[in-house]
Design an enzyme around this catalytic site. Structure first.
Site, PDB file in Angstrom:
ATOM      1  N   ASP A  38      39.451  81.171  31.623  1.00 57.62           N
ATOM      2  CA  ASP A  38      40.300  81.770  30.295  1.00 57.62           C
ATOM      3  C   ASP A  38      41.633  80.655  30.243  1.00 57.62           C
ATOM      4  O   ASP A  38      42.023  80.083  30.962  1.00 57.62           O
ATOM      5  CB  ASP A  38      40.699  83.066  30.645  1.00 57.62           C
ATOM      6  CG  ASP A  38      39.699  84.077  30.449  1.00 57.62           C
ATOM      7  OD1 ASP A  38      38.583  83.443  29.651  1.00 57.62           O
ATOM      8  OD2 ASP A  38      39.719  85.204  30.572  1.00 57.62           O
ATOM      9  N   LYS A  60      40.696  82.739  25.052  1.00 58.77           N
ATOM     10  CA  LYS A  60      40.833  83.178  23.592  1.00 58.77           C
ATOM     11  C   LYS A  60      42.402  83.474  23.418  1.00 58.77           C
ATOM     12  O   LYS A  60      42.894  83.641  24.186  1.00 58.77           O
ATOM     13  CB  LYS A  60      40.299  84.761  23.775  1.00 58.77           C
ATOM     14  CG  LYS A  60      38.910  84.962  24.103  1.00 58.77           C
ATOM     15  CD  LYS A  60      38.583  86.549  24.037  1.00 58.77           C
ATOM     16  CE  LYS A  60      37.165  86.862  24.677  1.00 58.77           C
ATOM     17  NZ  LYS A  60      37.362  86.761  26.041  1.00 58.77           N
ATOM     18  N   MET A 174      49.590  92.996  26.495  1.00 54.72           N
ATOM     19  CA  MET A 174      49.348  92.922  25.120  1.00 54.72           C
ATOM     20  C   MET A 174      50.056  93.457  23.934  1.00 54.72           C
ATOM     21  O   MET A 174      49.671  93.808  23.100  1.00 54.72           O
ATOM     22  CB  MET A 174      47.888  92.668  24.908  1.00 54.72           C
ATOM     23  CG  MET A 174      46.787  91.975  25.682  1.00 54.72           C
ATOM     24  SD  MET A 174      45.143  92.301  25.550  1.00 54.72           S
ATOM     25  CE  MET A 174      45.038  93.621  26.904  1.00 54.72           C
TER      26      MET A 174
END
Ligand SMILES: C[S@@+](CC[C@H](N)C(=O)[O-])C[C@H]1O[C@@H](n2cnc3c(N)ncnc32)[C@H](O)[C@@H]1O
Length: 262
Positions: A38, A60, A174
């Protein structure tokens, strides 16, 4: 080639500092034929793999999905079926907001042998880096990890009354885009406006940056800070200890906050 020869390690790479890798993760990386990683995984960690190992980034970016999750699952299955030892490297811990369990389910369904190697999650890494406890006698008797971002940008549908507990530390992953909404909801449920909030970006990494603020000011302060990199919020009375135990400069602010919520 026997399709069951390959093996997948779902590995937590920790919050950024390569020294926070577990020995088990290090051994798996050093033996890897292929790394599927990642965006948040530090380059120094990728460098630990053998020179000849394939390195495939499936990172991502927020609000971008360059490679759909189903395709990542298929990639892992294909690499394993070609007989490789595959290390699927994820930031933090693979099972905390990391979709590790979705990948594990796909591997299981396809008959691919796999193992899960835990990593230090961002909450623990950032808390330690700022010398801030997540629980502390008299301040917080429990801790909850929540996501500040829901699938397809749906509304945050939480039990806000349950979350607004002054004895609980809330760690928001997040959450940068929705920190205003999160703070508003907690205030509406009666958490004091002076509740300390610690925001940390790039925790444990060279660019680590932190900010101590309050529930009422967190959204404006975080916006003004223009954080780069991933951001974690630690909300609760323990956050005021960051100034007392750590290196935050705003000790006076921390004292004021601590007094207001004591
Ligand atoms: C998709 S989640 C992955 C979490 C990861 N599996 C873990 O256990 O830490 C990504 C979020 O974790 C947090 N995060 C991860 N690493 C971080 C770091 N070094 N500093 C601050 N926040 C971090 C941020 O909130 C970021 O948006």
């Amino acid at each position: 080639m026997d399709e069951f020869l390959g093996y997948v390690y779902l590995v937590g790479a920790g919050p950024g500092d390569p020294d926070l890798l577990t020995l088990k993760a290090l051994r798996a990386i050093e033996a890897a034929d292929a790394l599927v990683y990642d965006r948040l995984v530090a380059p120094e960690i990728l460098d630990l793999a053998p020179r000849g190992a394939a390195r495939i980034c499936v990172g991502k970016r927020p609000k971008h999905h360059p490679i759909p999750q189903e395709d990542i699952n298929l990639l892992l299955i294909r690499l394993a079926r070609s007989g490789r030892k595959v290390v699927r490297l994820k930031g933090g811990d693979p099972l905390i907001f990391g979709r590790g369990s979705e990948e594990a389910m796909a591997l299981k369904k396809s008959g691919i042998a796999f193992e899960i190697i835990p990593g230090i999650t961002a909450a623990q890494g950032c808390a330690a880096a700022l010398k801030t406890p997540l629980t502390h006698r008299g301040l917080a008797s429990s801790v909850r990890y929540i996501t500040g971002h829901c699938r397809h940008d749906q509304d945050l549908d939480f039990d806000w009354a349950g979350l607004a507990d002054p004895e609980t530390t809330l760690v928001v992953y997040m959450g940068l885009a929705n920190i205003g909404e999160i703070c508003r909801r907690l205030l509406a449920q009666g958490l004091p406006a002076a509740t300390p909030v610690l925001a940390v970006s790039n925790g444990t990494k060279r660019g680590q940056h932190s900010l101590l603020t309050t529930l009422s000011d967190a959204a404006a302060d975080a916006r003004a800070e223009a954080f780069g990199g991933p951001v974690l919020f630690i909300i609760g009375r323990v956050a005021a200890l960051a100034a007392e135990l750590g290196n935050l400069e705003d000790y006076a602010l921390a004292k004021k906050i601590a007094l207001a919520v004591s």
